[in-house]
Motif scaffolding. Structure first.
Motif, PDB file in Angstrom:
ATOM      1  N   SER A 177      18.258   7.521 -16.256  1.00  0.00           N
ATOM      2  CA  SER A 177      18.579   6.403 -15.368  1.00  0.00           C
ATOM      3  C   SER A 177      18.848   5.204 -16.252  1.00  0.00           C
ATOM      4  O   SER A 177      17.977   4.789 -17.013  1.00  0.00           O
ATOM      5  N   ALA A 178      20.049   4.641 -16.146  1.00  0.00           N
ATOM      6  CA  ALA A 178      20.413   3.552 -17.046  1.00  0.00           C
ATOM      7  C   ALA A 178      20.232   2.174 -16.421  1.00  0.00           C
ATOM      8  O   ALA A 178      19.825   1.242 -17.103  1.00  0.00           O
ATOM      9  N   ARG A 179      20.537   2.051 -15.107  1.00  0.00           N
ATOM     10  CA  ARG A 179      20.455   0.728 -14.493  1.00  0.00           C
ATOM     11  C   ARG A 179      20.415   0.862 -12.978  1.00  0.00           C
ATOM     12  O   ARG A 179      21.099   1.694 -12.393  1.00  0.00           O
ATOM     13  N   LEU A 180      19.623   0.009 -12.371  1.00  0.00           N
ATOM     14  CA  LEU A 180      19.581  -0.101 -10.915  1.00  0.00           C
ATOM     15  C   LEU A 180      20.326  -1.375 -10.554  1.00  0.00           C
ATOM     16  O   LEU A 180      20.082  -2.434 -11.141  1.00  0.00           O
ATOM     17  N   SER A 181      21.247  -1.278  -9.607  1.00  0.00           N
ATOM     18  CA  SER A 181      22.028  -2.448  -9.218  1.00  0.00           C
ATOM     19  C   SER A 181      21.103  -3.518  -8.639  1.00  0.00           C
ATOM     20  O   SER A 181      20.002  -3.231  -8.177  1.00  0.00           O
ATOM     21  N   SER A 182      21.570  -4.758  -8.651  1.00  0.00           N
ATOM     22  CA  SER A 182      20.737  -5.873  -8.190  1.00  0.00           C
ATOM     23  C   SER A 182      20.370  -5.748  -6.713  1.00  0.00           C
ATOM     24  O   SER A 182      19.316  -6.213  -6.301  1.00  0.00           O
ATOM     25  N   ASP A 183      21.212  -5.095  -5.920  1.00  0.00           N
ATOM     26  CA  ASP A 183      20.882  -4.892  -4.503  1.00  0.00           C
ATOM     27  C   ASP A 183      20.071  -3.612  -4.277  1.00  0.00           C
ATOM     28  O   ASP A 183      19.743  -3.278  -3.150  1.00  0.00           O
ATOM     29  N   GLN A 184      19.773  -2.893  -5.353  1.00  0.00           N
ATOM     30  CA  GLN A 184      18.981  -1.656  -5.332  1.00  0.00           C
ATOM     31  C   GLN A 184      19.622  -0.572  -4.471  1.00  0.00           C
ATOM     32  O   GLN A 184      18.934   0.266  -3.910  1.00  0.00           O
ATOM     33  N   ARG A 185      20.924  -0.551  -4.400  1.00  0.00           N
ATOM     34  CA  ARG A 185      21.637   0.446  -3.599  1.00  0.00           C
ATOM     35  C   ARG A 185      22.378   1.465  -4.475  1.00  0.00           C
ATOM     36  O   ARG A 185      22.892   2.448  -3.961  1.00  0.00           O
TER      37      ARG A 185
ATOM     38  N   ARG B 254       0.851  -1.190   0.000  1.00  0.00           N
ATOM     39  CA  ARG B 254       0.000   0.000   0.000  1.00  0.00           C
ATOM     40  C   ARG B 254       0.888   1.240   0.000  1.00  0.00           C
ATOM     41  O   ARG B 254       1.831   1.334   0.775  1.00  0.00           O
ATOM     42  N   VAL B 255       0.575   2.181  -0.866  1.00  0.00           N
ATOM     43  CA  VAL B 255       1.354   3.414  -0.954  1.00  0.00           C
ATOM     44  C   VAL B 255       1.002   4.301   0.236  1.00  0.00           C
ATOM     45  O   VAL B 255      -0.177   4.587   0.473  1.00  0.00           O
ATOM     46  N   ARG B 256       2.015   4.714   0.957  1.00  0.00           N
ATOM     47  CA  ARG B 256       1.805   5.603   2.098  1.00  0.00           C
ATOM     48  C   ARG B 256       2.621   6.875   1.874  1.00  0.00           C
ATOM     49  O   ARG B 256       3.841   6.819   1.757  1.00  0.00           O
ATOM     50  N   ILE B 257       1.927   7.981   1.825  1.00  0.00           N
ATOM     51  CA  ILE B 257       2.593   9.278   1.710  1.00  0.00           C
ATOM     52  C   ILE B 257       2.599   9.882   3.098  1.00  0.00           C
ATOM     53  O   ILE B 257       1.554  10.237   3.633  1.00  0.00           O
TER      54      ILE B 257
ATOM     55  N   ARG C 244      18.073  17.250  -4.272  1.00  0.00           N
ATOM     56  CA  ARG C 244      16.867  17.792  -4.902  1.00  0.00           C
ATOM     57  C   ARG C 244      15.792  16.737  -5.145  1.00  0.00           C
ATOM     58  O   ARG C 244      14.611  17.054  -5.192  1.00  0.00           O
ATOM     59  N   PHE C 245      16.203  15.474  -5.310  1.00  0.00           N
ATOM     60  CA  PHE C 245      15.231  14.431  -5.635  1.00  0.00           C
ATOM     61  C   PHE C 245      15.145  13.330  -4.568  1.00  0.00           C
ATOM     62  O   PHE C 245      14.070  13.009  -4.092  1.00  0.00           O
ATOM     63  N   GLU C 246      16.280  12.728  -4.225  1.00  0.00           N
ATOM     64  CA  GLU C 246      16.236  11.580  -3.313  1.00  0.00           C
ATOM     65  C   GLU C 246      15.799  11.957  -1.901  1.00  0.00           C
ATOM     66  O   GLU C 246      14.944  11.284  -1.314  1.00  0.00           O
ATOM     67  N   ALA C 247      16.360  13.011  -1.333  1.00  0.00           N
ATOM     68  CA  ALA C 247      16.013  13.390   0.045  1.00  0.00           C
ATOM     69  C   ALA C 247      14.516  13.685   0.205  1.00  0.00           C
ATOM     70  O   ALA C 247      13.891  13.190   1.146  1.00  0.00           O
ATOM     71  N   PRO C 248      13.900  14.469  -0.702  1.00  0.00           N
ATOM     72  CA  PRO C 248      12.450  14.672  -0.570  1.00  0.00           C
ATOM     73  C   PRO C 248      11.643  13.384  -0.722  1.00  0.00           C
ATOM     74  O   PRO C 248      10.668  13.177   0.003  1.00  0.00           O
ATOM     75  N   LEU C 249      12.050  12.502  -1.634  1.00  0.00           N
ATOM     76  CA  LEU C 249      11.330  11.238  -1.795  1.00  0.00           C
ATOM     77  C   LEU C 249      11.452  10.377  -0.542  1.00  0.00           C
ATOM     78  O   LEU C 249      10.498   9.709  -0.146  1.00  0.00           O
ATOM     79  N   LYS C 250      12.602  10.415   0.084  1.00  0.00           N
ATOM     80  CA  LYS C 250      12.795   9.678   1.344  1.00  0.00           C
ATOM     81  C   LYS C 250      11.872  10.248   2.418  1.00  0.00           C
ATOM     82  O   LYS C 250      11.241   9.504   3.172  1.00  0.00           O
ATOM     83  N   GLU C 251      11.777  11.554   2.474  1.00  0.00           N
ATOM     84  CA  GLU C 251      10.894  12.214   3.455  1.00  0.00           C
ATOM     85  C   GLU C 251       9.425  11.881   3.179  1.00  0.00           C
ATOM     86  O   GLU C 251       8.646  11.661   4.097  1.00  0.00           O
ATOM     87  N   ILE C 252       9.054  11.834   1.923  1.00  0.00           N
ATOM     88  CA  ILE C 252       7.659  11.594   1.537  1.00  0.00           C
ATOM     89  C   ILE C 252       7.245  10.146   1.794  1.00  0.00           C
ATOM     90  O   ILE C 252       6.155   9.893   2.321  1.00  0.00           O
ATOM     91  N   PHE C 253       8.101   9.181   1.449  1.00  0.00           N
ATOM     92  CA  PHE C 253       7.691   7.774   1.470  1.00  0.00           C
ATOM     93  C   PHE C 253       8.273   6.935   2.596  1.00  0.00           C
ATOM     94  O   PHE C 253       7.799   5.839   2.835  1.00  0.00           O
ATOM     95  N   GLU C 254       9.319   7.415   3.284  1.00  0.00           N
ATOM     96  CA  GLU C 254       9.988   6.549   4.236  1.00  0.00           C
ATOM     97  C   GLU C 254      10.103   7.101   5.651  1.00  0.00           C
ATOM     98  O   GLU C 254      10.902   6.598   6.428  1.00  0.00           O
ATOM     99  N   CYS C 255       9.362   8.091   6.026  1.00  0.00           N
ATOM    100  CA  CYS C 255       9.493   8.664   7.358  1.00  0.00           C
ATOM    101  C   CYS C 255       9.419   7.673   8.458  1.00  0.00           C
ATOM    102  O   CYS C 255       8.750   6.818   8.686  1.00  0.00           O
TER     103      CYS C 255
ATOM    104  N   THR D  88      14.940   3.000   0.419  1.00  0.00           N
ATOM    105  CA  THR D  88      14.676   1.563   0.530  1.00  0.00           C
ATOM    106  C   THR D  88      13.298   1.207  -0.009  1.00  0.00           C
ATOM    107  O   THR D  88      13.052   0.066  -0.341  1.00  0.00           O
ATOM    108  N   ASN D  89      12.402   2.167  -0.111  1.00  0.00           N
ATOM    109  CA  ASN D  89      11.051   1.942  -0.608  1.00  0.00           C
ATOM    110  C   ASN D  89      11.104   1.768  -2.126  1.00  0.00           C
ATOM    111  O   ASN D  89      11.640   2.623  -2.839  1.00  0.00           O
ATOM    112  N   ALA D  90      10.547   0.663  -2.623  1.00  0.00           N
ATOM    113  CA  ALA D  90      10.610   0.360  -4.058  1.00  0.00           C
ATOM    114  C   ALA D  90       9.937   1.438  -4.903  1.00  0.00           C
ATOM    115  O   ALA D  90      10.446   1.812  -5.966  1.00  0.00           O
ATOM    116  N   LEU D  91       8.801   1.948  -4.440  1.00  0.00           N
ATOM    117  CA  LEU D  91       8.112   3.002  -5.185  1.00  0.00           C
ATOM    118  C   LEU D  91       8.961   4.277  -5.228  1.00  0.00           C
ATOM    119  O   LEU D  91       9.062   4.926  -6.265  1.00  0.00           O
TER     120      LEU D  91
END
Length: 162
Positions: A121-129, A51-54, A151-162, A101-104
């Motif tokens: 974005s060309a490729r995501l590593s197999s461990d998704q790191r 379930r998507v949680r914002i 500009r992108f990752e930190a806000p997405l972390k705040e939005i989806f992974e708090c 860590t959130n797939a979405l």
């Protein structure tokens, strides 16, 4: 209620995207957009891993504003690079370490990078790191990594992974 409207935030977003793609607010398109906005999440429910949680909706709005501004600025920069000719380009692949860590959220980051002109974005590593990013013109890979992360990752972390 959740069975019939599993993603209530996604329904108006999909309807809005439909109207933007068709460049009209005709009543028929509004109804069709709302119908698609309801049907797509409803019939794809089995494909959603979780379930998507914002956690912070206002941060999502701020992120969208930053993203739209960056797309506008990147369009101008890429137009300048095109006009300057291929000799002025410095293409480069850069490995961006991920804290998400959130797939979405990872998917949205990769799509955000692709939708910003001049980067892909060309490729995501197999461990998704780690995300491999191609930049059309990059003279400082550390600056590119810093920009993506702040500009992108930190806000997405705040939005989806708090």
């Amino acid at each position: 209620m959740k069975k019939w409207l599993p993603h209530p935030l996604l329904t108006p977003i999909l309807a809005l995207v439909w109207l933007l793609l068709n460049n009209t607010v005709a009543p028929g398109h509004v109804v069709l957009g709302l119908l698609l906005g309801w049907a797509i999440p409803r019939f794809t429910l089995g494909f959603w891993p979780e379930r998507v949680r914002i956690h912070r909706p206002l941060s999502l709005l701020r992120f969208l504003g930053v993203f739209l501004f960056d797309v506008l600025m990147a369009n101008v920069a890429v137009a300048g690079l095109v006009l300057a000719g291929p000799r002025s380009l410095n293409p480069m692949f850069v490995q961006v370490p991920l804290d998400l860590t959130n797939a979405l959220a990872v998917s949205l980051l990769a799509n955000t990078i692709c939708l910003t002109p001049g980067t892909v974005s060309a490729r995501l590593s197999s461990d998704q790191r780690t995300l491999l990013v191609h930049a059309l013109d990059c003279t400082d890979p550390e600056q590119l990594i810093h920009t993506i992360k702040t500009r992108f990752e930190a806000p997405l972390k705040e939005i989806f992974e708090c």
